[in-house]
Design a protein around this motif. Structure first.
Motif, PDB file in Angstrom:
ATOM      1  N   UNK A   1      19.728   6.061   3.640  1.00 19.36           N
ATOM      2  CA  UNK A   1      19.681   7.095   2.939  1.00 19.36           C
ATOM      3  C   UNK A   1      18.180   6.870   2.051  1.00 19.36           C
ATOM      4  N   UNK A   2      17.740   5.508   1.552  1.00 23.49           N
ATOM      5  CA  UNK A   2      16.607   6.196   0.416  1.00 23.49           C
ATOM      6  C   UNK A   2      15.364   6.131   1.245  1.00 23.49           C
ATOM      7  N   UNK A   3      14.360   7.129   0.937  1.00 23.33           N
ATOM      8  CA  UNK A   3      13.063   7.258   1.896  1.00 23.33           C
ATOM      9  C   UNK A   3      12.182   6.400   1.769  1.00 23.33           C
ATOM     10  N   UNK A   4      10.873   5.968   2.626  1.00 25.86           N
ATOM     11  CA  UNK A   4      10.554   4.853   2.750  1.00 25.86           C
ATOM     12  C   UNK A   4       9.357   5.217   2.100  1.00 25.86           C
ATOM     13  N   UNK A   5       8.559   4.727   1.592  1.00 24.73           N
ATOM     14  CA  UNK A   5       7.656   4.191   0.776  1.00 24.73           C
ATOM     15  C   UNK A   5       6.480   4.062   1.451  1.00 24.73           C
ATOM     16  N   UNK A   6       5.651   5.194   2.695  1.00 26.34           N
ATOM     17  CA  UNK A   6       4.503   3.996   3.512  1.00 26.34           C
ATOM     18  C   UNK A   6       3.021   5.827   2.893  1.00 26.34           C
TER      19      UNK A   6
ATOM     20  N   UNK B   1      22.230   6.723   9.480  1.00 22.35           N
ATOM     21  CA  UNK B   1      22.465   6.690   7.598  1.00 22.35           C
ATOM     22  C   UNK B   1      23.261   6.002   6.936  1.00 22.35           C
ATOM     23  N   UNK B   2      24.800   5.438   7.683  1.00 20.95           N
ATOM     24  CA  UNK B   2      25.847   5.223   6.733  1.00 20.95           C
ATOM     25  C   UNK B   2      26.432   4.496   8.535  1.00 20.95           C
TER      26      UNK B   2
END
Length: 253
Positions: A1-6, A230-231
Motif C-alpha cells: 500500500x506504499x505508492x511508488x516514486x518514479x 495489496x495485502x
C-alpha cells in the motif's frame, strides 16, 4: 500500500499503521515495490491496517512510438523483458485470444496495437463486480464475458504478450471523478491497469478507456495480480474471518 516514486509520480510521504500495534520493517521487493512487513502474535479479534500517503501524480501518459515489430522480436529485447512476455496462472493462454491478438496486430504499429487491444477488451467485456474473484484467470474472465478491473488488465496482457509486446500489470488507486474539488474527500477505488513497452514504458487504463494520468496513483508493477497484491500473509485462528477494504482520496491541489 506504499505508492511508488518514479517518473510517473512522487510519493511525498507515506506510512502504514496497524491496530493492534506491531513492529514493522520495510524493504523493496524484486519488482521494485515498497513492502511493509509485520507480524502479530497477541490474541485479537480484529486487525486494522491503514496506509496513508500524500502523492504528486503526473499528466496523462502518451503512447511511446519508438520501436518496430522487428526490434520487439529481437533476442536482446526478448531476453531483457522475458518476464513481461511470459504467460502465468492469471495471464493464461487461450486459442481464441491468440487468434484475436493476431488480428488486432495486423497492419498496425506496436503502440496502436496496444490501444486496439485495450479498446477490444473494453468493448467485449461487461464490468460487473462479483462475477469473478481474485484467483480468476484471464481465460476464465474471457469465457464469462464479465469481470472487474483486474480481469480487464489480465485480458489485455494476454493479447499484448501474444503479440510479443512486453507488458506489465499495475496495481493502484483511482480517483473516480476528474471534477473532484480541491479539499474534497471521496470514496476512491482499488484499481488495476497495464503498462506496455514500445520503446519506453507507458500506461493505459483498459477498464475506463483512458490514459493513466493525474487520477491514477501507482502502487506496484509485476507480471500479474499475484506479484502486487495489496495485502497478503498468513493467518491462523478461528473460522470467523472477513476482509473489508475502504479507500478514501482527497484532492489537495
Amino acid at each position: 500500500m506504499t505508492p511508488r516514486s518514479d517518473a510517473h509520480q512522487n510519493a511525498v510521504v507515506s506510512r502504514v499503521e496497524t491496530v493492534p500495534a506491531t513492529r514493522a520493517y520495510r524493504y523493496e521487493d524484486y519488482w521494485g515495490t515498497q513492502v511493509t512487513a509485520f507480524d502479530l502474535h497477541a490474541p485479537h479479534t480484529e486487525l486494522l491496517v491503514t496506509g496513508t500517503s500524500v502523492v504528486e501524480t503526473g499528466e496523462d501518459s502518451e503512447p511511446v512510438r519508438e520501436t518496430t515489430w522487428a526490434e520487439l522480436a529481437s533476442e536482446p529485447i526478448r531476453d531483457r523483458y522475458t518476464e513481461m512476455l511470459e504467460f502465468t496462472e492469471y495471464v493464461s493462454r487461450d486459442p481464441e485470444l491468440a487468434k484475436l491478438a493476431k488480428a488486432l496486430k495486423k497492419g498496425k504499429e506496436p503502440a496502436d496495437a496496444v490501444l486496439a487491444a485495450c479498446d477490444q477488451v473494453r468493448e467485449v467485456m461487461t464490468y460487473q463486480a462479483g462475477t469473478t474473484g481474485v484467483h480468476t484467470s484471464a481465460a476464465e474472465a474471457w469465457q464469462a464475458g464479465k469481470g472487474v478491473c483486474q480481469d480487464y488488465a489480465h485480458l489485455t496482457l494476454v493479447l499484448l504478450r501474444e503479440m510479443g509486446i512486453p507488458s506489465r500489470y499495475v496495481s493502484g488507486y483511482l480517483l473516480p471523478r476528474k471534477e473532484t474539488a480541491v479539499g474534497e474527500t471521496v470514496s476512491g477505488e482499488s484499481h488495476a491497469w497495464i503498462e506496455a513497452r514500445t520503446g519506453g514504458w507507458w500506461g493505459y487504463d483498459p477498464t475506463n478507456g483512458i490514459p493513466t494520468g493525474e487520477r491514477h496513483v501507482w502502487l506496484g508493477v509485476g507480471r500479474d495480480y499475484g506479484d502486487v497484491s495489496p495485502l497478503k500473509g498468513i493467518y491462523s485462528g478461528g473460522n470467523a474471518e472477513a476482509l473489508d477494504v475502504t479507500v478514501k482520496m482527497t484532492r489537495l491541489a
